[in-house]
Design a protein around this motif. Sequence first.
Motif, mmCIF file in Angstrom:
data_model
loop_
_atom_site.group_PDB
_atom_site.id
_atom_site.type_symbol
_atom_site.label_atom_id
_atom_site.label_comp_id
_atom_site.label_asym_id
_atom_site.label_seq_id
_atom_site.Cartn_x
_atom_site.Cartn_y
_atom_site.Cartn_z
ATOM 1 N N VAL A 1 1.409 -1.335 0.292
ATOM 2 C CA VAL A 1 -0.177 -0.258 -0.273
ATOM 3 C C VAL A 1 1.413 1.239 0.216
ATOM 4 N N GLY B 1 1.218 3.895 -3.295
ATOM 5 C CA GLY B 1 0.357 5.067 -2.393
ATOM 6 C C GLY B 1 1.319 6.546 -3.134
ATOM 7 N N ARG C 1 0.129 5.299 -7.793
ATOM 8 C CA ARG C 1 -0.868 6.425 -7.311
ATOM 9 C C ARG C 1 -2.379 6.531 -7.533
ATOM 10 N N MET D 1 -3.929 3.094 -6.614
ATOM 11 C CA MET D 1 -4.319 2.431 -5.575
ATOM 12 C C MET D 1 -5.734 3.686 -5.298
ATOM 13 N N LEU D 2 -5.309 5.040 -5.574
ATOM 14 C CA LEU D 2 -6.734 5.607 -4.600
ATOM 15 C C LEU D 2 -8.140 4.976 -5.756
ATOM 16 N N PHE E 1 -1.669 4.688 6.350
ATOM 17 C CA PHE E 1 -1.983 5.730 4.562
ATOM 18 C C PHE E 1 -1.418 7.021 4.266
ATOM 19 N N ALA F 1 1.811 6.078 3.240
ATOM 20 C CA ALA F 1 1.107 6.114 2.219
ATOM 21 C C ALA F 1 1.370 7.212 0.991
ATOM 22 N N LEU G 1 -1.823 8.444 1.471
ATOM 23 C CA LEU G 1 -3.229 8.219 1.062
ATOM 24 C C LEU G 1 -4.209 8.682 1.618
#
Lengths: 182, 251
Positions: B143, B147, B154, B157-158, B205, B208, B210
């Motif tokens: 992740v 991310g 990225r 991942m989104l 997150f 990452a 995110l």
Amino acid sequence: MEIPDQHNNRQKTAAQIEKEVWAILENVADPEVPVLSVVDLGVVRNVQALATQSEENWKIVVSYTPTYTGCPAMDTMKMNMRLALIQAGYKNVDLTQVLSPAWTTDWMTEAGKDKLKAYGIAPPQYKQLVCTPDSFQQEEAIPCPRCNSYHTRLVSQFGSTACKALYQCNDCKEPFDYFKCH
Amino acid sequence: MNSSLLNYTLQLADNALIIGHRNSEWCGHGPILEQDIAISNIALDYIGQARNFYQYAAKLTGNGATEDSLAYLRDAIDYKNCLLTELPNGDWAQTTLRQFFFSTYQYFLYQQLQQSTDQQLAAIAEKAFKEVTYHLRWSSEWVIRLGDGTEESRGRMLHAIDELWSFTGELFEGDSYEQQAVNDGYGVVLQDIRNSWMKKVATVFEEATLPIPAGNIWMQSCGKKGIHTEHLGFILAEMQFLQRAYPGAEW
Ligand SMILES: [Zn+2]
């Protein structure tokens, strides 16, 4: 093949029989890492010889624990333990799986660790060093089983079998398996 | 027979079997050999967990069921796995994010379940907890890598977050048999592990880079009750075909 006569066992004590059974199991190999026996691995947890009235004389109860939940070698190990005991004349054998306490690489014998290293697999380090889920933490320093250099790197946490990770030595360039802590 | 205990055990088994089956679909298709091996190993761990739970469930039924009959001869409506586990794999980002969400859940679930008053559940959890620790570490790293990676990784991942987030609520929404399990002392209080889960997800997150989806997002549920997406039917059709067509077939 000749099956030894168990009548010789009538005079023996339970402790003597148990000692014999341990010795037999010491020759049952892990099919995936054949230099290790099920005893070296720490898979055999307990051996009990129970006197019976039947012709068999002794009932052997072996408690074992799987290394990994999904270890595909476990069924083979179980079968091989039974076969080895039958070959030695013990036909009344009960193999009981115990899950708790869970197997840990700390149960691997020192002799087992030496055999692993000689075989080219880095033996497990002590588990408190690494068994946490935090990502990107400092990597364990695993010595290369070939040249003993600590200058090695992790290639993948999952290796050729469930119990191993893949490393490479930066000095002698040897890629090697590490029997990861558990 | 204690039907809550049986359902509770089956739910643990079904989750492990279905996500294990999904992961096994990557075998031979992973992005690189090491990762192909990694996800196949994780799948193997899950099949092992599922076997332990099914064996226990089979014993609880007391009607001659076996681990195989529970896996191969129940219909989708009998399966109690969370919907998250049955979703198609999507791309590598979606697979690893799903693994991260689920491993974080399992990490805290099994950590608690080791204290269960039911000794067999506690023993299985104790064993599996160690493996889940590796799954969690592995999936966290993916992740973060994707991310905080390239624009492409990225973006994926989104997209994966959009696809999966609404399936995470169900993990912590207890069904009646889970409530009974808590009342009887062998089940895990899901609200407690939800807080730990949120904290872990927030930490990873953040690393990452995110975003955590904000606001009151509607969550999918009902897998635990046996109401599934259409995807589970396809999984079972493939998994169960042999035993349905040739009952009792053995290798
Ligand atoms: Zn070296």
